[in-house]
Design a protein around this motif. Structure first.
Motif, PDB file in Angstrom:
ATOM      1  N   CYS A 131       6.476   0.229   2.862  1.00  0.00           N
ATOM      2  CA  CYS A 131       4.865   1.127   3.464  1.00  0.00           C
ATOM      3  C   CYS A 131       4.971   0.346   4.979  1.00  0.00           C
ATOM      4  CB  CYS A 131       4.213   0.593   2.856  1.00  0.00           C
ATOM      5  SG  CYS A 131       3.276  -1.112   2.623  1.00  0.00           S
ATOM      6  N   PRO A 132       3.825   1.310   5.771  1.00  0.00           N
ATOM      7  CA  PRO A 132       3.975   0.815   7.237  1.00  0.00           C
ATOM      8  C   PRO A 132       2.461  -0.870   7.576  1.00  0.00           C
ATOM      9  CG  PRO A 132       2.994   2.726   6.986  1.00  0.00           C
ATOM     10  CD  PRO A 132       3.495   2.654   5.951  1.00  0.00           C
ATOM     11  N   PRO A 133       2.634  -1.049   8.143  1.00  0.00           N
ATOM     12  CA  PRO A 133       2.069  -2.769   8.319  1.00  0.00           C
ATOM     13  C   PRO A 133       0.547  -2.270   8.278  1.00  0.00           C
ATOM     14  CG  PRO A 133       3.569  -2.532  10.246  1.00  0.00           C
ATOM     15  CD  PRO A 133       4.056  -1.641   9.582  1.00  0.00           C
ATOM     16  N   VAL A 134       0.762  -2.886   6.577  1.00  0.00           N
ATOM     17  CA  VAL A 134      -1.522  -2.664   6.200  1.00  0.00           C
ATOM     18  C   VAL A 134      -2.153  -3.230   7.493  1.00  0.00           C
ATOM     19  CG1 VAL A 134      -2.662  -2.650   4.924  1.00  0.00           C
ATOM     20  CG2 VAL A 134      -0.778  -2.472   4.710  1.00  0.00           C
ATOM     21  N   ILE A 135      -2.459  -4.231   8.141  1.00  0.00           N
ATOM     22  CA  ILE A 135      -3.529  -4.826   9.027  1.00  0.00           C
ATOM     23  C   ILE A 135      -2.559  -4.242   9.986  1.00  0.00           C
ATOM     24  CG2 ILE A 135      -1.462  -6.826   9.999  1.00  0.00           C
ATOM     25  CD1 ILE A 135      -4.156  -8.598  10.412  1.00  0.00           C
ATOM     26  N   SER A 136      -2.217  -3.805  10.522  1.00  0.00           N
ATOM     27  CA  SER A 136      -1.748  -2.810  12.057  1.00  0.00           C
ATOM     28  C   SER A 136      -2.801  -1.312  11.312  1.00  0.00           C
ATOM     29  CB  SER A 136      -0.288  -2.712  12.410  1.00  0.00           C
ATOM     30  OG  SER A 136      -0.257  -3.384  12.637  1.00  0.00           O
ATOM     31  N   GLN A 137      -2.413  -0.716  10.221  1.00  0.00           N
ATOM     32  CA  GLN A 137      -3.139   0.502   9.824  1.00  0.00           C
ATOM     33  C   GLN A 137      -4.230   0.052   9.337  1.00  0.00           C
ATOM     34  OE1 GLN A 137      -1.046   2.908   6.629  1.00  0.00           O
ATOM     35  NE2 GLN A 137      -0.649   0.908   6.085  1.00  0.00           N
ATOM     36  N   HIS A 138      -4.905  -0.768   9.766  1.00  0.00           N
ATOM     37  CA  HIS A 138      -6.433  -0.515  10.004  1.00  0.00           C
ATOM     38  C   HIS A 138      -6.741  -0.680  11.718  1.00  0.00           C
ATOM     39  CE1 HIS A 138      -8.303  -1.823   5.443  1.00  0.00           C
ATOM     40  NE2 HIS A 138      -6.903  -1.568   4.782  1.00  0.00           N
ATOM     41  N   ALA A 139      -6.040  -1.521  12.014  1.00  0.00           N
ATOM     42  CA  ALA A 139      -6.527  -1.811  13.472  1.00  0.00           C
ATOM     43  C   ALA A 139      -6.755  -0.379  13.627  1.00  0.00           C
ATOM     44  CB  ALA A 139      -5.675  -2.334  14.329  1.00  0.00           C
ATOM     45  N   ALA A 140      -5.596   0.317  13.930  1.00  0.00           N
ATOM     46  CA  ALA A 140      -5.631   1.943  13.925  1.00  0.00           C
ATOM     47  C   ALA A 140      -6.846   3.002  14.054  1.00  0.00           C
ATOM     48  CB  ALA A 140      -4.229   2.346  13.243  1.00  0.00           C
ATOM     49  N   VAL A 141      -7.252   2.266  12.238  1.00  0.00           N
ATOM     50  CA  VAL A 141      -8.528   3.085  11.844  1.00  0.00           C
ATOM     51  C   VAL A 141      -9.907   3.258  13.004  1.00  0.00           C
ATOM     52  CG1 VAL A 141      -9.688   3.271  10.588  1.00  0.00           C
ATOM     53  CG2 VAL A 141      -7.808   3.401   9.422  1.00  0.00           C
ATOM     54  N   GLY A 142      -9.835   1.681  13.722  1.00  0.00           N
ATOM     55  CA  GLY A 142     -10.705   1.326  14.423  1.00  0.00           C
ATOM     56  C   GLY A 142     -10.394   1.776  15.506  1.00  0.00           C
ATOM     57  N   GLN A 148       0.735  -1.124  -0.246  1.00  0.00           N
ATOM     58  CA  GLN A 148       0.106  -0.261   0.066  1.00  0.00           C
ATOM     59  C   GLN A 148       1.071   1.037   0.117  1.00  0.00           C
ATOM     60  OE1 GLN A 148      -3.315   0.114   0.265  1.00  0.00           O
ATOM     61  NE2 GLN A 148      -2.876  -2.175  -0.409  1.00  0.00           N
ATOM     62  N   SER A 149       0.732   2.160   0.039  1.00  0.00           N
ATOM     63  CA  SER A 149       0.676   3.435   0.117  1.00  0.00           C
ATOM     64  C   SER A 149       2.276   3.910   0.932  1.00  0.00           C
ATOM     65  CB  SER A 149       0.282   4.744   0.420  1.00  0.00           C
ATOM     66  OG  SER A 149       0.790   6.559   0.361  1.00  0.00           O
ATOM     67  N   THR A 150       3.276   3.953   1.376  1.00  0.00           N
ATOM     68  CA  THR A 150       4.608   4.541   1.587  1.00  0.00           C
ATOM     69  C   THR A 150       3.926   5.458   2.710  1.00  0.00           C
ATOM     70  OG1 THR A 150       5.880   4.290  -0.457  1.00  0.00           O
ATOM     71  CG2 THR A 150       6.764   5.067   1.368  1.00  0.00           C
ATOM     72  N   ILE A 151       2.804   6.286   2.702  1.00  0.00           N
ATOM     73  CA  ILE A 151       3.131   7.445   3.938  1.00  0.00           C
ATOM     74  C   ILE A 151       1.698   6.878   4.665  1.00  0.00           C
ATOM     75  CG2 ILE A 151       4.938   9.391   2.283  1.00  0.00           C
ATOM     76  CD1 ILE A 151       1.012  10.033   2.330  1.00  0.00           C
ATOM     77  N   GLY A 152       1.220   6.055   4.087  1.00  0.00           N
ATOM     78  CA  GLY A 152      -0.134   4.921   5.601  1.00  0.00           C
ATOM     79  C   GLY A 152      -1.551   5.472   3.845  1.00  0.00           C
ATOM     80  N   ILE A 153      -2.164   4.418   4.182  1.00  0.00           N
ATOM     81  CA  ILE A 153      -3.668   4.387   3.971  1.00  0.00           C
ATOM     82  C   ILE A 153      -4.528   5.429   4.010  1.00  0.00           C
ATOM     83  CG2 ILE A 153      -3.824   1.574   3.409  1.00  0.00           C
ATOM     84  CD1 ILE A 153      -5.743   2.035   6.392  1.00  0.00           C
ATOM     85  N   PRO A 154      -4.893   5.857   2.533  1.00  0.00           N
ATOM     86  CA  PRO A 154      -6.017   6.956   2.728  1.00  0.00           C
ATOM     87  C   PRO A 154      -7.244   6.843   4.636  1.00  0.00           C
ATOM     88  CG  PRO A 154      -6.023   6.165   1.204  1.00  0.00           C
ATOM     89  CD  PRO A 154      -5.304   5.449   1.726  1.00  0.00           C
ATOM     90  N   SER A 155      -7.339   5.800   4.475  1.00  0.00           N
ATOM     91  CA  SER A 155      -8.394   6.042   5.576  1.00  0.00           C
ATOM     92  C   SER A 155      -7.950   6.347   6.914  1.00  0.00           C
ATOM     93  CB  SER A 155      -9.034   4.766   5.843  1.00  0.00           C
ATOM     94  OG  SER A 155      -8.843   3.281   6.072  1.00  0.00           O
TER      95      SER A 155
END
Length: 392
Positions: free
Chosen positions: A269-280, A66-73
């Motif tokens: 890219c930052p770990p995407v699964i952790s980014q989704h958890a961060a959104v939550g 995914q994006s180097t700087i983070g997912i949009p959400s």
């Protein structure tokens, strides 16, 4: 010919050995030790963070880069949080970069702003991973001692600036002392940085952990601070996310090309699964955090009561933030020797002050973020007994 495979020829040879793995090994060898060492919380992530992981698993594209700087959400959620909680607006001159924890954010920042041999000023006692990172990139940490209340000495910071200085680092609420820098102090440091043409790196990992009506201030909220202010944030403490490794930076936009090079090389890219958890996590009800901080505050109050039992030979500054106390013990022992003795004889673990740059005297950092009221009482009782035995 010298054997260049010998680790003595590596730059790592001059870096201090990480203290926490050493202490964890001592704890492992002494079962029943109460840990007052590592800075973690005891509570679990919000339920919304766990639910977000299930959503992630149901999206096949999520498993790709995914994006180097983070997912949009997540970038959107962070932007809202920064505006509401930190009074930081994201515009044309600054941006957010998600990282694998705020330690990575710090390393990203100093790689982006320095050449080999440059200097970074640290208020001391400092956070050991900051000092280690600076040395790893062949730069020089400049230690500036804080005052007897562990507050920055503005004149000393000003005098420490040289043509090689690239930044002053502040940590508020502070690790390892727990003190909070007020807005006036941070504004003065930020102005010094602006006048000197250097950066103010503000580590705010403990932003929500303040007590006794003391409030946290983000330097990037000050007028005209954007071009020279780098802010570092973490979800590790706030949301019980220590192992998920998600933090983020707010940086001047002019640094983004350099940060992209660094992060793409080291992380992609930052770990995407952790980014989704961060959104939550960011969507969690405000009572989630207030409830847990309130519980930690009760542990803090219990420890303050128990600290009165320490011998008069111990001095402590009562802080208003994070979940640490920084204790000075009048002892001929080195603080590392005292830490080992407390683990082996009294079954209580702390960290030695020398890891935080305190070479003159015997200091201990006490961490209470992961303790129950019962463990806090027992741990401080053991600590007091061990120190009492040492000083009698």
């Amino acid at each position: 010919m010298a054997d260049t495979t010998n680790t003595a020829y590596s730059r790592m040879h001059s870096i201090q050995t990480p203290i926490i793995p050493l202490i964890k090994e001592l704890i492992h060898k002494n079962p029943g030790t109460i840990p007052l060492d590592q800075g973690v919380v005891s509570y679990d992530p919000p339920k919304g963070a766990i639910a977000a992981i299930q959503d992630f698993l149901e999206q096949p594209q999520s498993h790709k880069y995914q994006s180097t700087i983070g997912i949009p959400s997540l970038l959107s959620g962070i932007q809202t949080k920064l505006r509401q909680d930190n009074h930081i607006d994201i515009g044309n001159d600054n941006c957010i970069v998600v990282s694998a924890g705020s330690n990575m954010g710090f390393l990203n920042a100093i790689l982006a702003i320095t050449h080999a041999g440059d200097e970074i000023i640290l208020n001391t006692p400092y956070y050991f991973n900051h000092e280690m990172a600076i040395r790893m990139i062949n730069c020089e940490p400049i230690s500036v001692q804080t005052d007897d209340q562990y507050q920055p000495r503005i004149d000393a910071l000003h005098q420490a600036i040289t043509p090689k200085t690239k930044a002053i680092v502040t940590i508020s609420p502070n690790n390892p002392t727990g003190v909070v820098y007020d807005a006036a102090t941070l504004k003065e440091i930020n102005q010094i940085c602006q006048d000197a043409g250097i950066y103010h790196i503000s580590d705010e990992a403990y932003e929500y952990f303040t007590y006794d009506q003391v409030s946290h201030t983000s330097p990037a909220s000050f007028p005209n601070s954007t071009p020279h202010t780098i802010s570092l944030f973490s979800l590790s403490k706030t949301y019980g996310f220590a192992s998920w490794r998600i933090g983020y930076m707010v940086i001047p936009k002019k640094l983004l090309p350099s940060i992209l090079k660094i992060q793409d090389t080291n992380l992609i890219c930052p770990p995407v699964i952790s980014q989704h958890a961060a959104v939550g996590a960011l969507d969690a009800d405000k009572t989630y955090l207030s409830r847990h901080v309130s519980a930690i505050e009760k542990v803090r109050e219990r420890i303050l009561q128990k600290l009165k039992a320490l011998p008069e030979s111990c001095q402590i500054v009562v802080p208003n933030g994070a979940f640490y106390f920084f204790l000075k013990v009048n002892s001929e022992l080195s603080d590392l020797a005292l830490v080992k003795q407390l683990i082996e004889k009294n079954k209580v673990a702390t960290l030695p002050g020398q890891s935080f740059g305190m070479q003159d005297g015997c200091y201990l950092r006490i961490s209470y973020g992961s303790l129950t009221l019962e463990n806090a009482s027992l741990g401080i009782d053991r600590l007091a007994k061990g120190i009492q035995e040492l000083t009698t």
